[in-house]
Design an enzyme around this catalytic site. Structure first.
Site, PDB file in Angstrom:
ATOM      1  N   SER A  84      -7.638   2.796   8.161  1.00 50.10           N
ATOM      2  CA  SER A  84      -7.217   3.268   6.851  1.00 50.10           C
ATOM      3  C   SER A  84      -5.789   3.837   6.921  1.00 50.10           C
ATOM      4  O   SER A  84      -4.862   3.129   7.292  1.00 50.10           O
ATOM      5  CB  SER A  84      -8.226   4.293   6.326  1.00 50.10           C
ATOM      6  OG  SER A  84      -8.037   4.547   4.964  1.00 50.10           O
ATOM      7  N   GLU A 134     -14.067  -4.146   0.182  1.00 49.12           N
ATOM      8  CA  GLU A 134     -13.216  -2.957   0.225  1.00 49.12           C
ATOM      9  C   GLU A 134     -12.041  -3.033  -0.752  1.00 49.12           C
ATOM     10  O   GLU A 134     -11.448  -4.091  -0.947  1.00 49.12           O
ATOM     11  CB  GLU A 134     -12.669  -2.752   1.639  1.00 49.12           C
ATOM     12  CG  GLU A 134     -13.739  -2.423   2.660  1.00 49.12           C
ATOM     13  CD  GLU A 134     -13.140  -2.071   4.003  1.00 49.12           C
ATOM     14  OE1 GLU A 134     -12.181  -1.271   4.024  1.00 49.12           O
ATOM     15  OE2 GLU A 134     -13.607  -2.601   5.020  1.00 49.12           O
TER      16      GLU A 134
END
Length: 368
Positions: A164, A258
């Site tokens: 991330s 995602e």
């Protein structure tokens, strides 16, 4: 101090019974609080919960964990109790939107990385926004890199990993090393990297309901806390938009559902394009015949793709090429999946098996 806006996603999503229990816990952390502004106290509470969650859930069986300080920055080694003796290491940059994450939180992935690779993993606790906005985290990542160099690890023995926001940090670290004329890491391992703070990818709109952890509101909030009023097109914030030439081999992992899917897919495409550019950048005025066979084939492929065809017919695209050039051309073809329809004619059955979704055999001009 600027307040950090975090918005809860629908309660039904956070309590989806099909979610893994750990994912439910992580989603609860990322959507913690109310739609109103989170106070610094609430943000600190979120960080403490991440620390506890990491220490409780990290698979530490067979592992050694050693905390240390790099200057004033907390860091930790995670390693197997029975090491393999290899001097290769992983420098792990944790996620958390640049606003959360700590050594306890890092344990979850650092222990898994150590287990599956056998390498020692160094994680570090970089300074967090909004108290410490950009470039504090980048400076701390460089400090961790320098620590490894001072310890005698060569750049060629270090893989940089990140998830991330940690994936963003890993890419920006490489940008800084490249700009300074220093050696790059051996490889990059990026898990759902946040590469485009402009949020221009389609998945930011199309995968809002399916993402198991993040919401657009959360991403906008942590982006504001970290970047402030800076231009989000700055490659130190959105490395996808920068020069990726000469970057090391990179493995990218991302889930189909995602919000950050577009960031990963676009990064993969940009890295492929950058590596081809590295091969020919100094030969722009040379005749095409001076290129290698593999480069010529990919040049022809690029010329055909510029016309945006619905169907591309490829007749023996790797004929007469050496093995390395064949691999390069096949990788380019694999990258086109989902973008255009390819009709491949080949006598190489193994190649057809590697590249084709559907194969038809002809023998004597007839279907076999």
């Amino acid at each position: 101090m600027e307040k950090l806006q975090l918005v809860r996603k629908r309660k039904a999503d956070a309590e989806n019974p099909r979610m893994d229990p750990l994912m439910r816990a992580l989603k609860a952390l990322h959507s913690a609080g109310s739609p109103e502004a989170m106070t610094p106290e609430e943000l600190e509470h979120q960080r403490r919960n991440q620390e506890i969650l990491g220490r409780l859930t990290a698979p530490m069986a067979g592992m050694e964990y050693e905390e240390l300080s790099i200057g004033a920055m907390p860091a930790a080694w995670t390693r197997l109790k029975a090491p393999h003796g290899d001097r290769r290491v992983i420098l792990y940059c944790h996620g958390g939107g640049y606003t959360s994450g700590n050594l306890g939180y890092s344990r979850v992935l650092s222990s898994k990385l150590a287990h599956v690779t056998g390498y020692d993993v160094l994680s570090f606790e970089y300074r967090l926004a909004p108290e410490h906005p950009y470039p504090a985290a980048v400076e701390d990542a460089m400090r961790a890199w320098d620590y490894l160099m001072y310890q005698g690890y060569g750049a060629e023995n270090v893989t940089v990993a990140g998830d991330s926001a940690g994936g963003n940090l890993a890419l920006v670290l490489c940008r800084r090393l490249k700009a300074a004329g220093r050696r790059m890491p051996r490889a990059l391992l990026l898990m759902s990297p946040w590469t485009d703070m402009t949020m221009s990818g389609a998945s930011y709109r199309e995968r809002v309901e399916s993402d198991p952890m993040l919401t657009p509101e959360y991403i906008e909030a942590v982006r504001r806390a970290y970047a402030g009023d800076r231009d989000l097109h700055d490659p130190d914030l959105s490395p996808l938009l920068g020069d990726l030439g000469s970057f090391p081999p990179t493995l990218i992992q991302v889930g189909d559902h995602e919000i950050l899917y577009s960031d990963s897919a676009s990064l993969a495409a940009a890295l492929r394009a950058a590596h081809v550019w590295d091969e020919v950048a100094g030969r722009l005025h040379a005749p095409a015949a001076s290129l290698s066979g593999g480069q010529q084939q990919r040049l022809c492929l690029a010329r055909a793709l510029a016309l945006e065809p619905d169907i591309l017919l490829l007749d023996e695209p790797t004929a007469s090429l050496d093995p390395a050039s064949t691999v390069a051309v096949e990788q380019s073809l694999k990258a086109l999946r989902g973008q255009t329809t390819l009709l491949l004619v080949s006598h190489d059955e193994a190649q057809a098996a590697r590249l084709a979704d559907l194969r038809v055999h002809l023998q004597g001009g007839r279907l076999a």
